[in-house]
Scaffold this motif. Structure first.
Motif, PDB file in Angstrom:
ATOM      1  N   GLY A  57       0.811  -1.220   0.000  1.00  0.00           N
ATOM      2  CA  GLY A  57       0.000   0.000   0.000  1.00  0.00           C
ATOM      3  C   GLY A  57       0.837   1.259   0.000  1.00  0.00           C
ATOM      4  N   LEU A  58       0.168   2.388  -0.101  1.00  0.00           N
ATOM      5  CA  LEU A  58       0.814   3.697  -0.095  1.00  0.00           C
ATOM      6  C   LEU A  58       1.662   3.883   1.152  1.00  0.00           C
ATOM      7  CD1 LEU A  58       1.067   6.719  -1.029  1.00  0.00           C
ATOM      8  CD2 LEU A  58      -1.057   7.116   0.248  1.00  0.00           C
ATOM      9  N   SER A  59       2.833   4.476   0.987  1.00  0.00           N
ATOM     10  CA  SER A  59       3.686   4.820   2.120  1.00  0.00           C
ATOM     11  C   SER A  59       4.218   6.237   1.948  1.00  0.00           C
ATOM     12  CB  SER A  59       4.859   3.844   2.237  1.00  0.00           C
ATOM     13  OG  SER A  59       5.724   4.237   3.288  1.00  0.00           O
ATOM     14  N   HIS A  60       4.343   6.935   3.087  1.00  0.00           N
ATOM     15  CA  HIS A  60       4.944   8.263   3.099  1.00  0.00           C
ATOM     16  C   HIS A  60       6.351   8.234   3.693  1.00  0.00           C
ATOM     17  CE1 HIS A  60       0.937   9.554   2.134  1.00  0.00           C
ATOM     18  NE2 HIS A  60       0.457   9.229   3.316  1.00  0.00           N
ATOM     19  N   ASP A  61       6.888   7.062   3.935  1.00  0.00           N
ATOM     20  CA  ASP A  61       8.176   6.909   4.608  1.00  0.00           C
ATOM     21  C   ASP A  61       9.292   7.507   3.753  1.00  0.00           C
ATOM     22  OD1 ASP A  61      10.531   6.056   5.822  1.00  0.00           O
ATOM     23  OD2 ASP A  61       9.738   4.067   6.319  1.00  0.00           O
ATOM     24  N   VAL A  62       9.913   8.559   4.249  1.00  0.00           N
ATOM     25  CA  VAL A  62      10.973   9.235   3.509  1.00  0.00           C
ATOM     26  C   VAL A  62      12.141   8.299   3.249  1.00  0.00           C
ATOM     27  CG1 VAL A  62      12.584  11.172   3.523  1.00  0.00           C
ATOM     28  CG2 VAL A  62      10.279  11.470   4.417  1.00  0.00           C
ATOM     29  N   ASN A  63      12.389   7.366   4.166  1.00  0.00           N
ATOM     30  CA  ASN A  63      13.504   6.431   3.983  1.00  0.00           C
ATOM     31  C   ASN A  63      13.288   5.540   2.766  1.00  0.00           C
ATOM     32  OD1 ASN A  63      14.939   7.335   6.273  1.00  0.00           O
ATOM     33  ND2 ASN A  63      13.665   6.060   7.608  1.00  0.00           N
ATOM     34  N   LEU A  64      12.031   5.185   2.486  1.00  0.00           N
ATOM     35  CA  LEU A  64      11.737   4.372   1.304  1.00  0.00           C
ATOM     36  C   LEU A  64      11.970   5.178   0.031  1.00  0.00           C
ATOM     37  CD1 LEU A  64       8.493   2.536   2.509  1.00  0.00           C
ATOM     38  CD2 LEU A  64      10.817   1.628   2.420  1.00  0.00           C
ATOM     39  N   PHE A  65      11.537   6.441   0.036  1.00  0.00           N
ATOM     40  CA  PHE A  65      11.834   7.314  -1.093  1.00  0.00           C
ATOM     41  C   PHE A  65      13.350   7.440  -1.286  1.00  0.00           C
ATOM     42  CE2 PHE A  65       7.484   8.974  -0.464  1.00  0.00           C
ATOM     43  CZ  PHE A  65       7.077   9.126  -1.786  1.00  0.00           C
ATOM     44  N   GLN A  66      14.053   7.625  -0.175  1.00  0.00           N
ATOM     45  CA  GLN A  66      15.495   7.830  -0.255  1.00  0.00           C
ATOM     46  C   GLN A  66      16.207   6.619  -0.857  1.00  0.00           C
ATOM     47  OE1 GLN A  66      17.293   9.226   3.347  1.00  0.00           O
ATOM     48  NE2 GLN A  66      19.365   9.089   2.557  1.00  0.00           N
ATOM     49  N   GLU A  67      15.833   5.418  -0.405  1.00  0.00           N
ATOM     50  CA  GLU A  67      16.474   4.222  -0.944  1.00  0.00           C
ATOM     51  C   GLU A  67      16.209   4.095  -2.443  1.00  0.00           C
ATOM     52  OE1 GLU A  67      16.478  -0.657  -0.593  1.00  0.00           O
ATOM     53  OE2 GLU A  67      15.506   0.514   1.004  1.00  0.00           O
ATOM     54  N   THR A  68      14.971   4.367  -2.847  1.00  0.00           N
ATOM     55  CA  THR A  68      14.633   4.289  -4.272  1.00  0.00           C
ATOM     56  C   THR A  68      15.454   5.280  -5.082  1.00  0.00           C
ATOM     57  OG1 THR A  68      12.366   3.622  -3.719  1.00  0.00           O
ATOM     58  CG2 THR A  68      12.759   4.456  -5.945  1.00  0.00           C
ATOM     59  N   VAL A  69      15.486   6.514  -4.632  1.00  0.00           N
ATOM     60  CA  VAL A  69      16.202   7.564  -5.358  1.00  0.00           C
ATOM     61  C   VAL A  69      17.696   7.256  -5.409  1.00  0.00           C
ATOM     62  CG1 VAL A  69      16.888   9.998  -5.261  1.00  0.00           C
ATOM     63  CG2 VAL A  69      14.486   9.361  -4.933  1.00  0.00           C
ATOM     64  N   GLU A  70      18.260   6.816  -4.304  1.00  0.00           N
ATOM     65  CA  GLU A  70      19.695   6.511  -4.282  1.00  0.00           C
ATOM     66  C   GLU A  70      20.031   5.376  -5.243  1.00  0.00           C
ATOM     67  OE1 GLU A  70      20.641   5.831  -0.195  1.00  0.00           O
ATOM     68  OE2 GLU A  70      20.835   7.990   0.261  1.00  0.00           O
ATOM     69  N   ARG A  71      19.169   4.370  -5.300  1.00  0.00           N
ATOM     70  CA  ARG A  71      19.414   3.247  -6.225  1.00  0.00           C
ATOM     71  C   ARG A  71      19.395   3.728  -7.677  1.00  0.00           C
ATOM     72  NH1 ARG A  71      19.080  -2.048  -4.513  1.00  0.00           N
ATOM     73  NH2 ARG A  71      18.570  -2.375  -2.302  1.00  0.00           N
ATOM     74  N   ILE A  72      18.472   4.621  -8.007  1.00  0.00           N
ATOM     75  CA  ILE A  72      18.420   5.137  -9.373  1.00  0.00           C
ATOM     76  C   ILE A  72      19.650   5.993  -9.660  1.00  0.00           C
ATOM     77  CG2 ILE A  72      17.138   6.596 -10.986  1.00  0.00           C
ATOM     78  CD1 ILE A  72      14.582   5.821  -9.440  1.00  0.00           C
ATOM     79  N   ARG A  73      20.001   6.861  -8.719  1.00  0.00           N
ATOM     80  CA  ARG A  73      21.142   7.757  -8.921  1.00  0.00           C
ATOM     81  C   ARG A  73      22.457   6.988  -9.039  1.00  0.00           C
ATOM     82  NH1 ARG A  73      19.417  12.549  -4.612  1.00  0.00           N
ATOM     83  NH2 ARG A  73      18.099  13.740  -6.073  1.00  0.00           N
ATOM     84  N   GLU A  74      22.560   5.878  -8.326  1.00  0.00           N
ATOM     85  CA  GLU A  74      23.796   5.102  -8.338  1.00  0.00           C
ATOM     86  C   GLU A  74      23.907   4.189  -9.557  1.00  0.00           C
ATOM     87  OE1 GLU A  74      23.649   3.107  -4.610  1.00  0.00           O
ATOM     88  OE2 GLU A  74      24.103   4.920  -3.436  1.00  0.00           O
ATOM     89  N   SER A  75      22.839   4.072 -10.325  1.00  0.00           N
ATOM     90  CA  SER A  75      22.861   3.215 -11.515  1.00  0.00           C
ATOM     91  C   SER A  75      23.596   3.913 -12.645  1.00  0.00           C
ATOM     92  CB  SER A  75      21.435   2.874 -11.958  1.00  0.00           C
ATOM     93  OG  SER A  75      20.843   3.984 -12.602  1.00  0.00           O
ATOM     94  N   GLU A  76      23.858   3.164 -13.676  1.00  0.00           N
ATOM     95  CA  GLU A  76      24.548   3.706 -14.854  1.00  0.00           C
ATOM     96  C   GLU A  76      23.570   4.372 -15.824  1.00  0.00           C
ATOM     97  OE1 GLU A  76      27.871   3.660 -15.429  1.00  0.00           O
ATOM     98  OE2 GLU A  76      28.150   2.822 -13.424  1.00  0.00           O
ATOM     99  N   THR A  77      22.277   4.310 -15.501  1.00  0.00           N
ATOM    100  CA  THR A  77      21.258   4.791 -16.437  1.00  0.00           C
ATOM    101  C   THR A  77      20.808   6.194 -16.072  1.00  0.00           C
ATOM    102  OG1 THR A  77      20.491   2.516 -16.699  1.00  0.00           O
ATOM    103  CG2 THR A  77      19.024   4.257 -17.463  1.00  0.00           C
ATOM    104  N   ASP A  78      20.813   7.084 -17.036  1.00  0.00           N
ATOM    105  CA  ASP A  78      20.399   8.463 -16.816  1.00  0.00           C
ATOM    106  C   ASP A  78      18.897   8.595 -16.971  1.00  0.00           C
ATOM    107  OD1 ASP A  78      20.598  11.174 -16.296  1.00  0.00           O
ATOM    108  OD2 ASP A  78      21.000  11.689 -18.387  1.00  0.00           O
ATOM    109  N   VAL A  79      18.247   9.200 -15.987  1.00  0.00           N
ATOM    110  CA  VAL A  79      16.818   9.489 -16.052  1.00  0.00           C
ATOM    111  C   VAL A  79      16.529  10.619 -15.069  1.00  0.00           C
ATOM    112  CG1 VAL A  79      16.115   7.814 -14.267  1.00  0.00           C
ATOM    113  CG2 VAL A  79      14.503   8.452 -16.092  1.00  0.00           C
ATOM    114  N   ILE A  80      15.617  11.507 -15.419  1.00  0.00           N
ATOM    115  CA  ILE A  80      15.185  12.577 -14.518  1.00  0.00           C
ATOM    116  C   ILE A  80      14.238  11.986 -13.480  1.00  0.00           C
ATOM    117  CG2 ILE A  80      13.849  14.720 -14.368  1.00  0.00           C
ATOM    118  CD1 ILE A  80      14.847  15.285 -17.281  1.00  0.00           C
ATOM    119  N   ILE A  81      14.470  12.291 -12.207  1.00  0.00           N
ATOM    120  CA  ILE A  81      13.630  11.775 -11.122  1.00  0.00           C
ATOM    121  C   ILE A  81      12.585  12.817 -10.746  1.00  0.00           C
ATOM    122  CG2 ILE A  81      13.590  10.986  -8.728  1.00  0.00           C
ATOM    123  CD1 ILE A  81      16.445   9.921  -9.170  1.00  0.00           C
TER     124      ILE A  81
END
Length: 292
Positions: A57-81
């Protein structure tokens, strides 16, 4: 017609879709991986929600957002978040006392809605520009709350995507601009076909785009079976597009889709009309985005 199209992928959303398709990502790793796959398929922007890894279900947990964003940023693939800031607006009146929220109510203050954006500083975030009937629920976003939230986004330097679910939302988005709460050339997202907001058809799209300022840029999406028709219509009317499992679960009737498949199909429609998909680098320059 738009010859250079920004393609957003809304990879998970917050709706009750995880029980309907195994492809809807839930955990931060799944959401990040799906965003990366969508980017490799051609998405310019990945629109991110967070979900509870246990319930889906929906979550507002900032830590979950942070983990998702960090994983995308650390990848080799460029995309606007693009992080949602529209969580915490669900209101369902209690049967026993309609002055209070009943089961399913989930309300956050503007400051709480902004927290993931303010902490993680993505290049973009959404800003829902009004309240609306949303199925049997009311989505609550009062005007003074939106002014406070728009100011927080402005102070962060993040580019707001002005989400408009009905024609009155366009009017209020324009009011935010007039009050100096939106910097630069505004970017609108017309959200079409959601019960009971603006209809997903060419006439509604044409009207909404006619009400924005000359320096405004816009995109649109349709939900369910109208996702791909609105892709084509948006390009033909000069706009940008959004697809993804937040809005539609099917590649075609009876065939569940992945985010990457929806992006690939949308990109094919764009190319068949003689247009190209904008790269993240091109879109950063076009939209004057804050570097991540």
């Amino acid at each position: 017609m738009n010859k250079k199209v920004i393609l957003s992928c809304a990879v998970t959303g917050a709706g009750d879709t995880t029980s309907k398709s195994p492809h809807v990502p839930i955990t931060p790793k799944e959401i990040a991986d799906s965003a990366i796959e969508a980017a490799k398929a051609g998405a310019t922007i990945a629109h991110i929600h967070a979900r509870d890894p246990e319930t889906g279900g929906l979550s507002h947990d900032v830590n979950l957002f942070q983990e998702t964003v960090e994983r995308i940023r650390e990848s080799e693939t460029d995309v606007i978040i693009n992080i949602t800031s529209g969580g915490g607006g669900d209101w369902v009146p209690s049967e026993d006392d309609p002055t209070r929220g009943g089961e399913g109510t989930d309300i956050q203050t503007p400051e709480e809605r902004h927290e993931p954006v303010g902490k993680l500083l993505p290049e973009m975030c959404t800003l829902d520009c009004g309240s609306t009937n949303f199925g049997n629920m009311l989505y609550v976003s009062p005007t003074d709350w939106l002014r406070r939230q728009a100011k927080l986004v402005q102070e962060s330097g993040v580019k707001p995507e002005l989400e408009c679910f009905d024609t009155g939302h366009v009017r209020f988005a324009n009011q935010l601009i007039n009050e100096g709460l939106i910097d630069g050339d505004p970017l609108y997202q017309f959200c079409l076909g959601i019960p009971w907001g603006a209809a997903a058809d060419a006439e509604t799209l044409s009207y909404m785009k006619s009400r924005i300022p000359e320096n405004g840029r816009w995109a649109a999406f349709g939900i369910g079976r109208m996702q791909m028709p609105i892709v084509a219509e948006s390009v033909l009317q000069g706009g940008n597009i959004r697809v993804g499992l937040e809005d539609n679960l099917y590649l075609k009737k009876g065939q569940l889709a992945t985010n990457a498949q929806l992006v690939d199909k949308a990109a094919g429609i764009v190319e068949s009309l003689g247009s190209d998909i904008m790269t993240p680098a091109e879109a950063r320059k076009e939209l004057n985005l804050l570097n991540p």
